[in-house]
Motif scaffolding. Sequence first.
Motif, PDB file in Angstrom:
ATOM      1  N   VAL A   1      -6.358   6.884  16.397  1.00  0.00           N
ATOM      2  CA  VAL A   1      -6.629   5.613  17.094  1.00  0.00           C
ATOM      3  C   VAL A   1      -5.484   4.631  16.872  1.00  0.00           C
ATOM      4  CG1 VAL A   1      -8.120   3.573  17.141  1.00  0.00           C
ATOM      5  CG2 VAL A   1      -9.143   5.854  17.089  1.00  0.00           C
ATOM      6  N   MET A   2      -5.035   4.495  15.618  1.00  0.00           N
ATOM      7  CA  MET A   2      -3.946   3.560  15.312  1.00  0.00           C
ATOM      8  C   MET A   2      -2.655   3.984  15.995  1.00  0.00           C
ATOM      9  SD  MET A   2      -4.500   2.603  11.298  1.00  0.00           S
ATOM     10  CE  MET A   2      -5.942   1.688  10.736  1.00  0.00           C
ATOM     11  N   ASP A   3      -2.416   5.275  16.041  1.00  0.00           N
ATOM     12  CA  ASP A   3      -1.236   5.814  16.718  1.00  0.00           C
ATOM     13  C   ASP A   3      -1.278   5.443  18.198  1.00  0.00           C
ATOM     14  OD1 ASP A   3       0.886   7.299  17.689  1.00  0.00           O
ATOM     15  OD2 ASP A   3       0.114   9.238  17.040  1.00  0.00           O
ATOM     16  N   ALA A   4      -2.404   5.711  18.845  1.00  0.00           N
ATOM     17  CA  ALA A   4      -2.544   5.419  20.272  1.00  0.00           C
ATOM     18  C   ALA A   4      -2.514   3.926  20.557  1.00  0.00           C
ATOM     19  CB  ALA A   4      -3.842   6.018  20.802  1.00  0.00           C
ATOM     20  N   ALA A   5      -2.911   3.120  19.572  1.00  0.00           N
ATOM     21  CA  ALA A   5      -2.935   1.665  19.746  1.00  0.00           C
ATOM     22  C   ALA A   5      -1.546   1.046  19.672  1.00  0.00           C
ATOM     23  CB  ALA A   5      -3.851   1.018  18.704  1.00  0.00           C
ATOM     24  N   GLY A   6      -0.525   1.869  19.457  1.00  0.00           N
ATOM     25  CA  GLY A   6       0.847   1.372  19.491  1.00  0.00           C
ATOM     26  C   GLY A   6       1.469   1.074  18.154  1.00  0.00           C
ATOM     27  N   CYS A   7       0.840   1.523  17.054  1.00  0.00           N
ATOM     28  CA  CYS A   7       1.441   1.305  15.737  1.00  0.00           C
ATOM     29  C   CYS A   7       2.672   2.208  15.592  1.00  0.00           C
ATOM     30  CB  CYS A   7       0.430   1.624  14.631  1.00  0.00           C
ATOM     31  SG  CYS A   7      -0.933   0.448  14.508  1.00  0.00           S
ATOM     32  N   ASP A   8       3.770   1.614  15.146  1.00  0.00           N
ATOM     33  CA  ASP A   8       4.982   2.395  14.905  1.00  0.00           C
ATOM     34  C   ASP A   8       4.881   3.171  13.600  1.00  0.00           C
ATOM     35  OD1 ASP A   8       6.584   1.370  17.184  1.00  0.00           O
ATOM     36  OD2 ASP A   8       6.360  -0.532  16.122  1.00  0.00           O
ATOM     37  N   VAL A   9       4.187   2.566  12.627  1.00  0.00           N
ATOM     38  CA  VAL A   9       3.997   3.180  11.314  1.00  0.00           C
ATOM     39  C   VAL A   9       2.525   3.055  10.939  1.00  0.00           C
ATOM     40  CG1 VAL A   9       4.638   3.139   8.861  1.00  0.00           C
ATOM     41  CG2 VAL A   9       6.333   2.526  10.600  1.00  0.00           C
ATOM     42  N   VAL A  10       1.942   4.128  10.428  1.00  0.00           N
ATOM     43  CA  VAL A  10       0.584   4.095   9.893  1.00  0.00           C
ATOM     44  C   VAL A  10       0.652   4.462   8.419  1.00  0.00           C
ATOM     45  CG1 VAL A  10      -1.746   5.049   9.980  1.00  0.00           C
ATOM     46  CG2 VAL A  10      -0.465   4.707  12.103  1.00  0.00           C
ATOM     47  N   LEU A  11       0.236   3.540   7.559  1.00  0.00           N
ATOM     48  CA  LEU A  11       0.223   3.772   6.119  1.00  0.00           C
ATOM     49  C   LEU A  11      -1.195   4.155   5.703  1.00  0.00           C
ATOM     50  CD1 LEU A  11       2.299   0.640   5.003  1.00  0.00           C
ATOM     51  CD2 LEU A  11       3.147   2.962   5.406  1.00  0.00           C
ATOM     52  N   VAL A  12      -1.334   5.303   5.055  1.00  0.00           N
ATOM     53  CA  VAL A  12      -2.641   5.792   4.628  1.00  0.00           C
ATOM     54  C   VAL A  12      -2.692   5.749   3.111  1.00  0.00           C
ATOM     55  CG1 VAL A  12      -4.307   7.681   4.719  1.00  0.00           C
ATOM     56  CG2 VAL A  12      -2.736   7.307   6.640  1.00  0.00           C
ATOM     57  N   GLU A  13      -3.489   4.835   2.583  1.00  0.00           N
ATOM     58  CA  GLU A  13      -3.624   4.704   1.128  1.00  0.00           C
ATOM     59  C   GLU A  13      -4.886   5.413   0.678  1.00  0.00           C
ATOM     60  OE1 GLU A  13      -4.891   1.430  -2.191  1.00  0.00           O
ATOM     61  OE2 GLU A  13      -3.958   0.675  -0.354  1.00  0.00           O
ATOM     62  N   THR A  14      -4.733   6.403  -0.207  1.00  0.00           N
ATOM     63  CA  THR A  14      -5.883   7.193  -0.627  1.00  0.00           C
ATOM     64  C   THR A  14      -6.702   6.459  -1.684  1.00  0.00           C
ATOM     65  OG1 THR A  14      -4.728   8.346  -2.409  1.00  0.00           O
ATOM     66  CG2 THR A  14      -4.553   9.282  -0.195  1.00  0.00           C
ATOM     67  N   VAL A  15      -7.839   7.068  -2.004  1.00  0.00           N
ATOM     68  CA  VAL A  15      -8.808   6.396  -2.851  1.00  0.00           C
ATOM     69  C   VAL A  15      -8.360   6.285  -4.306  1.00  0.00           C
ATOM     70  CG1 VAL A  15     -10.117   8.465  -3.427  1.00  0.00           C
ATOM     71  CG2 VAL A  15     -11.295   6.286  -3.294  1.00  0.00           C
ATOM     72  N   GLY A  16      -7.482   7.170  -4.752  1.00  0.00           N
ATOM     73  CA  GLY A  16      -7.028   7.099  -6.138  1.00  0.00           C
ATOM     74  C   GLY A  16      -7.951   7.821  -7.084  1.00  0.00           C
ATOM     75  N   VAL A  17      -8.200   9.104  -6.808  1.00  0.00           N
ATOM     76  CA  VAL A  17      -9.161   9.842  -7.615  1.00  0.00           C
ATOM     77  C   VAL A  17      -8.512  10.745  -8.657  1.00  0.00           C
ATOM     78  CG1 VAL A  17     -10.945   9.824  -5.855  1.00  0.00           C
ATOM     79  CG2 VAL A  17      -9.298  11.661  -5.872  1.00  0.00           C
ATOM     80  N   GLY A  18      -7.199  10.900  -8.603  1.00  0.00           N
ATOM     81  CA  GLY A  18      -6.539  11.697  -9.630  1.00  0.00           C
ATOM     82  C   GLY A  18      -5.797  12.898  -9.085  1.00  0.00           C
ATOM     83  N   GLN A  19      -5.724  13.952  -9.891  1.00  0.00           N
ATOM     84  CA  GLN A  19      -4.842  15.070  -9.584  1.00  0.00           C
ATOM     85  C   GLN A  19      -5.298  15.905  -8.393  1.00  0.00           C
ATOM     86  OE1 GLN A  19      -5.442  16.830 -13.295  1.00  0.00           O
ATOM     87  NE2 GLN A  19      -4.638  15.062 -14.362  1.00  0.00           N
ATOM     88  N   SER A  20      -6.595  15.871  -8.064  1.00  0.00           N
ATOM     89  CA  SER A  20      -7.095  16.686  -6.962  1.00  0.00           C
ATOM     90  C   SER A  20      -6.899  16.010  -5.620  1.00  0.00           C
ATOM     91  CB  SER A  20      -8.591  16.975  -7.166  1.00  0.00           C
ATOM     92  OG  SER A  20      -9.333  15.773  -7.126  1.00  0.00           O
ATOM     93  N   GLU A  21      -6.312  14.843  -5.625  1.00  0.00           N
ATOM     94  CA  GLU A  21      -6.187  14.052  -4.401  1.00  0.00           C
ATOM     95  C   GLU A  21      -4.966  14.495  -3.604  1.00  0.00           C
ATOM     96  OE1 GLU A  21      -5.032   9.578  -3.781  1.00  0.00           O
ATOM     97  OE2 GLU A  21      -6.950   9.707  -4.782  1.00  0.00           O
TER      98      GLU A  21
END
Length: 312
Positions: A133-153
Amino acid sequence: MDIGTLVEQAREGRPRAVARLISLVERADPQLREVMAVLAPLTGNAYVVGLTGSPGVGKSTSTSALVRAYRQAGKRVGVLAVDPSSPFSGGALLGDRVRMQDHATDPGVYIRSMATRGHLGGLAWAAPQAIRVMDAAGCDVVLVETVGVGQSEVEVAAQADTTVVLLAPGMGDGIQAAKAGILEIGDVYVVNKADRDGADATARELNHMLGLGEAREAGAWRPPIVKTVAAKGEGVDELIAALEKHRGWMDEHGHLAVRRRRRAAQEIQTLAITTLRHRVAQNQLDALAERVACGELDPYTAADHLVAAVTA
């Protein structure tokens, strides 16, 4: 509202339209198929950067610093910040995004918090479609910040063009980085809070661990290690340069197209499996489980029966 109109408004940069589209994704609305069909020709332009690491390394602060740098370069930025779910309400515990309030009034930035809702791997199950959705909405960059759960992330590596792994001195990260998973997914490594004692030692340990990895082919990407103090904006330009260098290397060697095909394949597979799971009749599954539990049937044969029933 008509889906075409909603998508058009999202393309114009109206945050409410983007929010409504992502809400359709999160609740698996019946209109979602129509939405994705309209969005499909509009995607494939955004550069997706995933940020992961243990809690406390400064992921939100680093994300905010990257947003500021990309905005200064005139780029539209989308942020998908995945938070741990409350076991009571199901909502995101950190949904206010306090560290990103500086960008709340910027029309060129769209920030969305999303709860994991029990999904493991550091992302929410709806994250791939939200990125679309963000890509199609015209964002040049999409930053995805994960939840921070540790080594399995490590799930973010399957969704991002470039994966950034953050560490910080004084948190035992030298040992954490040596463990399988988190060491293997990084395209760029960041030692944040580099003004603290031990930052140089953390960077050296990380460099040593990376050197112990499998032998790389000639011309293969060697993940750089960047030291930053995100809260002060220090080292952010170097991080942006490392990201752009990795993007250029992927373009040159054809890896970007390969990663995006792999991402699409995983998304298709996930949707197909979800559809099949919904088609499984609970009473039929219970009957097969009863036969397996009493030894009348082995689990492989039972699984074959179930597959035959849902694919007939």
